[in-house]
Design an enzyme around this catalytic site. Structure first.
Site, mmCIF file in Angstrom:
data_model
loop_
_atom_site.group_PDB
_atom_site.id
_atom_site.type_symbol
_atom_site.label_atom_id
_atom_site.label_comp_id
_atom_site.label_asym_id
_atom_site.label_seq_id
_atom_site.Cartn_x
_atom_site.Cartn_y
_atom_site.Cartn_z
ATOM 1 C CB CYS A 250 -2.456 4.037 -6.760
ATOM 2 S SG CYS A 250 -1.634 2.606 -6.025
ATOM 3 C CG ASP A 309 5.504 -1.032 -7.171
ATOM 4 O OD1 ASP A 309 4.403 -0.771 -6.634
ATOM 5 O OD2 ASP A 309 5.919 -2.190 -7.341
ATOM 6 C CB CYS A 381 -13.872 3.245 -9.032
ATOM 7 S SG CYS A 381 -12.511 2.787 -10.128
#
Length: 438
Positions: A250, A309, A381
């Site tokens: 990611c 992915d 985050c």
């Protein structure tokens, strides 16, 4: 086109689910004058930051809600109110330009409405502001569900978090230690660019006054990158060495990827050894992955980047285990609202459970490709415990053999598992980190 019209179009798109990051760059290309770009950006970010307060004001000012087909005028009125509340534009100019913008929407009737609403607000501003102090959603300018969730998660800190979310973020940088030490780069800065060290980081500095990146000494040749101090901790927690095989899952837009590359490259140079590390960066979004490639090119580094992915390991894994994995998981981004105020409009309470499921699925899959004795750093985050300690506790319960490696640090707050930085702590964004050893 009237600049207020452009800002209104942008806000309208945000209310329909599009992010400022996706909309603004294209919108600003229509305006070659940097001053026009700055005004549109200020209006767009400002209305998103104070949307819930502005909207509560507008409810009091309108005798009846506008129809769905007139949401463009609704957003235009928010743009007008924001100018009167937060900008240094003279009130008469703000009203005149906002009224003129109504013409661009081909709704001549709206000109009288916009003029009346804004002038009424000017007359009664003090009265309305006093009323807002008794309206929690307006006072803190957050959706009510988010206020309640932050209260529940952080009962002693919730007001600090909400207020920090409404502040303008610092202009934080990461010095490329392949080129300069932090002190060396700070000495390169002209006297007009005073800077401070970001505590707890090896490469972070904050400029007292924000500037455009083209004004940064050496930005174009990779001497420095824009990155928040908390985000810089992710790569440091991974403890990479030049012989490691590293996975950044990611990875977009690539700030942590390039930081990892800088760290192993600098270590290789210091030890006078040829490059032995291998770094794979994965992201499911091809456009966002392109930004990683652009940053790697600017920094004159190298890594393999794949559109994939990360959870579907059969689709990309070559069978070789990784010594280090950074999982900067998709999350609510509730810790970076001060940088991305449109999150207040884009995120929904129902999103959290879906995000938690995604985070656990990624952990389950990526754990399979981590080598024995390898280290995985889980980062978000977010300030929501469901996405942080909740995810970690579920994963550790399901995998008793997994060892949490405590983070020994003086930054942030120690949690049941991992460590949390709240927005504004030491000037940093809100981040959560946990380390798992196989």
């Amino acid at each position: 086109m009237n600049l207020r019209t452009s800002a209104t179009h942008i806000i309208l798109q945000v209310t329909k689910g599009h992010s400022l990051n996706d909309i603004l760059p294209t919108a600003l290309t229509c305006y070659p004058d940097p001053r026009d770009q700055r005004l549109i950006q200020a209006l767009s970010y400002g209305v998103c930051r104070w949307y819930h307060r502005l909207n509560e004001f507008l409810k009091l000012l309108l005798t009846k809600p506008l129809k769905d087909k007139d949401q463009d005028i609704h957003c235009l009125l928010l743009v007008g109110l924001y100018q009167l509340l937060e900008m240094r534009i003279p009130p008469h100019a703000a009203v005149a330009e906002t009224v003129a913008a109504a013409h661009d929407f081909k709704k001549i009737w709206a000109k009288n409405l916009v003029n009346a609403i804004l002038r009424n607000f000017i007359r009664r501003q003090s009265e309305f502001e006093n009323n807002m102090n008794r309206n929690e959603m307006a006072y803190y300018s957050h959706p009510q569900w988010m206020i309640e969730k932050i209260k529940k998660n952080w009962p002693n800190d919730w007001e600090i978090i909400l207020n920090a979310n409404n502040q303008y973020p610092p202009f934080s940088l990461r010095v490329n230690q392949c080129h300069y030490t932090r002190d060396e780069y700070m000495r390169r800065l002209p006297i007009t660019m005073p800077a401070e060290v970001i505590p707890f980081t090896h490469s972070g500095i904050t400029l007292t006054t924000p500037i455009t990146i083209d004004q940064l000494p050496g930005f174009d040749v990779g001497d420095v990158s824009v990155q928040d101090g908390a985000a810089q901790l992710a790569a440091e927690l991974l403890e990479v060495v030049p012989t490691h095989r590293i996975l950044d899952a990611c990875a977009a837009p690539g700030g942590k990827t390039t930081h990892l590359l800088e760290m192993v490259s600098a270590a290789s140079h210091k030890l006078n050894i040829s490059k032995k590390y291998e770094l794979l960066a994965i992201d499911s979004d091809a456009n966002r992955l392109q930004k990683i490639n652009e940053n790697i090119l600017r920094l004159k580094l190298s890594a393999k980047c794949l559109v994939a992915d990360a959870a579907d390991i059969q689709g990309w894994w070559d069978g070789k285990l990784f010594d280090r994995i950074l999982l900067d998981a998709p999350c609510s981004a509730s810790g970076v609202i001060r940088r991305h105020p449109d999150i207040k409009l884009l995120r929904r309470d129902t999103d959290i459970a879906k995000l938690v499921a995604t985070q656990l699925h990624l952990l389950e899959s990526l754990w399979e490709v981590l080598a024995p004795e390898g280290l995985l750093v889980y980062a978000t985050c977010s300030v929501f415990s469901e996405e942080n300690t909740g995810v970690m506790e579920t994963f550790l319960t399901n995998h008793p053999s997994v060892n949490e490696e405590k983070i020994s640090a003086s930054w942030g707050r120690e949690c049941r598992v991992g460590r949390q930085i709240l927005p504004g702590m030491e000037g940093m964004d809100g981040f959560y980190f946990a380390r798992l050893r196989k």
